[in-house]
Scaffold this active site. Structure first.
Site, short mmCIF file in Angstrom:
data_model
loop_
_atom_site.label_atom_id
_atom_site.label_comp_id
_atom_site.label_asym_id
_atom_site.label_seq_id
_atom_site.Cartn_x
_atom_site.Cartn_y
_atom_site.Cartn_z
N ASP A 1 -0.59 -6.21 1.68
CA ASP A 1 -1.98 -6.16 1.25
C ASP A 1 -2.41 -7.40 0.49
OD1 ASP A 1 -0.12 -5.25 -0.67
OD2 ASP A 1 -1.63 -4.13 -1.78
N GLU B 1 0.89 -2.57 -2.11
CA GLU B 1 1.73 -2.96 -3.25
C GLU B 1 0.88 -3.27 -4.47
OE1 GLU B 1 3.39 -5.47 -6.20
OE2 GLU B 1 1.99 -6.24 -4.70
#
Length: 447
Positions: A111, A178
């Site tokens: 991400d 994350e």
């Protein structure tokens, strides 16, 4: 007169001999691993283009759909991995079974962040996305996850091409979300370890503000735990010209912010590690109206659980006391938003990796400083008691890094993770990241 014993005979004579023998064998095995890897390295030119693609097309946490599809498509082209997708969101894994032996899991995150990129790179991101609240925001890979994914894909190809040199099972895992601290747990909760073999070891890495080509790790805690929460305090709104008829939540919040800065400096042992940060403060919408509430975005980092609890207690005590002192009409509300565990490297595993890294990398630090940056990587291991090890790779241009050292410039001026100017140089960062992942797998899977 010289007298020569075979190595095995020498090792059997004394404890010192046995210790020497163990170190000698570890040194030689690490040296051979490095030679084996150098002879099998793949051409990274296509992966440089893949990295530029990931960098130019970032996606926010929980929205990594296109990124996940791109990763899965590349793994499929290798024609070596059993692929599982949509785990805990857009998470995916590839499994390569190569005979009897240990099982090693290598992990990368996918991400990006709501940051407007200012690097000026020809492949800079111009992407915008709506966040969880529906607000359109610019998006950038300001933390290096694009480099993490690319390195792991290149390592996946490298290790698939050298199956003759190792035996066991290799798992490559690409994790969503994350940055918000929920991706690893979501994959575990979605049945990750019922889909794939439970690994014997789990490894991961992060590109950091270090000299490109360098690698750093350490036994024990390498990254701090992190907690984030939103604190809502209440006032009584009214006209800005009549403050005596109100309870001003902006003033209340300001007192809280100042008091919070005293927690670490006055309540935490100076030899301990802790950071308290107020990252956001919101009260009201216009100049002449006193609002009825304020929201404080708070983040703190710790290594020891006792210190974490001490900070939590201090935050609650300060907020409640300031609300009472201001005559707040309503009790404050504490809403946790993120929780990252500390990242703790298994000492035995870390020492074995250090032996491999020292033989391969010219610039390896086996006692790199612990950082307050946090990760949810270790969640993949702690849920099953699996030993883990995490390390850092440098991404800052070597000439820039060395120039700052020569001129005694402050290295804080070099953009780091989460900066709008953060841009790891592709070479030699990628090569170091690929080799580190391959060495970690080979250290425990070699024949």
């Amino acid at each position: 007169m010289s007298y020569c014993l075979p190595l095995a005979a020498f090792c059997s004579l004394t404890d010192h001999g046995a210790s020497f023998c163990s170190l000698f064998i570890a040194h030689e095995m690490a040296h051979n691993l490095s030679d084996t890897l150098k002879s099998a390295s793949v051409d990274l030119t296509p992966y440089e283009d893949l990295y530029r693609h990931f960098h130019a097309h970032p996606e926010l946490s929980l929205q990594e759909e296109s990124t996940s599809q791109k990763v899965a498509a590349h793994l499929s082209q290798l024609d070596a991995y059993e692929i599982h997708t949509n785990i805990g969101g857009y998470g995916l894994v590839g499994v390569l079974r190569n005979g009897a032996g240990k099982t090693v899991l290598l992990r990368a995150d996918m991400d990006a962040l709501p940051v407007k990129e200012l690097t000026g790179l020809p492949y800079a991101s111009s992407v915008t996305m709506r966040d969880a609240d529906g607000v359109e925001k610019p998006v950038m890979h300001a933390c290096g996850h694009d480099m993490h994914m690319t390195c792991l894909l290149a390592a996946a190809e490298t290790l698939a091409s050298m199956k003759h040199a190792w035996s066991g099972t290799l798992i490559v895992l690409f994790q969503p979300n994350e940055e918000r601290g929920g991706g690893a747990q979501a994959m575990v909760d979605d049945g990750l370890y019922s889909m794939i073999p439970v690994p014997d070891y789990i490894f991961g890495q992060h590109v950091m503000r270090m000299r490109a080509g360098s690698v750093g790790s350490r036994p024990g805690t390498i990254m701090a735990a992190a907690d984030s929460l939103k604190v809502t305090v209440y006032g009584r709104g009214g006209h800005g010209s009549l403050p005596h008829q109100t309870v001003d939540p902006a003033l209340l919040a300001a007192h809280i912010v100042v008091r919070l800065q005293g927690i670490v400096s006055r309540e935490i042992d100076p030899s301990d590690l802790a950071v308290v940060t107020v990252g956001s403060l919101q009260a009201g919408q216009t100049e002449n109206i006193i609002a009825d509430r304020a929201e404080i975005g708070l983040d703190f980092r710790t290594v020891r659980l006792e210190t974490r609890q001490r900070i939590l207690s201090a935050v609650q005590r300060i907020v409640e006391a300031e609300c009472m002192a201001s005559g707040s009409p309503k009790s404050p509300v504490f809403t946790p938003t993120r929780r990252f565990p500390p990242t703790v490297n298994d000492e035995h595993v870390a020492s074995q990796l250090a032996a491999s890294f020292e033989q391969h990398f010219e610039d390896f630090d086996g006692d790199t400083p612990r950082t307050n940056v946090s990760e949810d990587f270790s969640t993949l291991g702690t849920c099953r008691g699996i030993p883990c090890c995490f390390w850092f790779i440098g991404g800052i241009d070597a000439e820039l890094w060395d120039k700052n050292l020569r001129e005694d410039n402050h290295r804080d001026e070099i953009p780091g993770n989460h900066s709008a100017l953060f841009a790891p140089v592709i070479k030699p960062t990628m090569r170091a990241g690929v080799d580190a992942l391959c060495l970690a797998a080979l250290t425990f899977l070699r024949k």
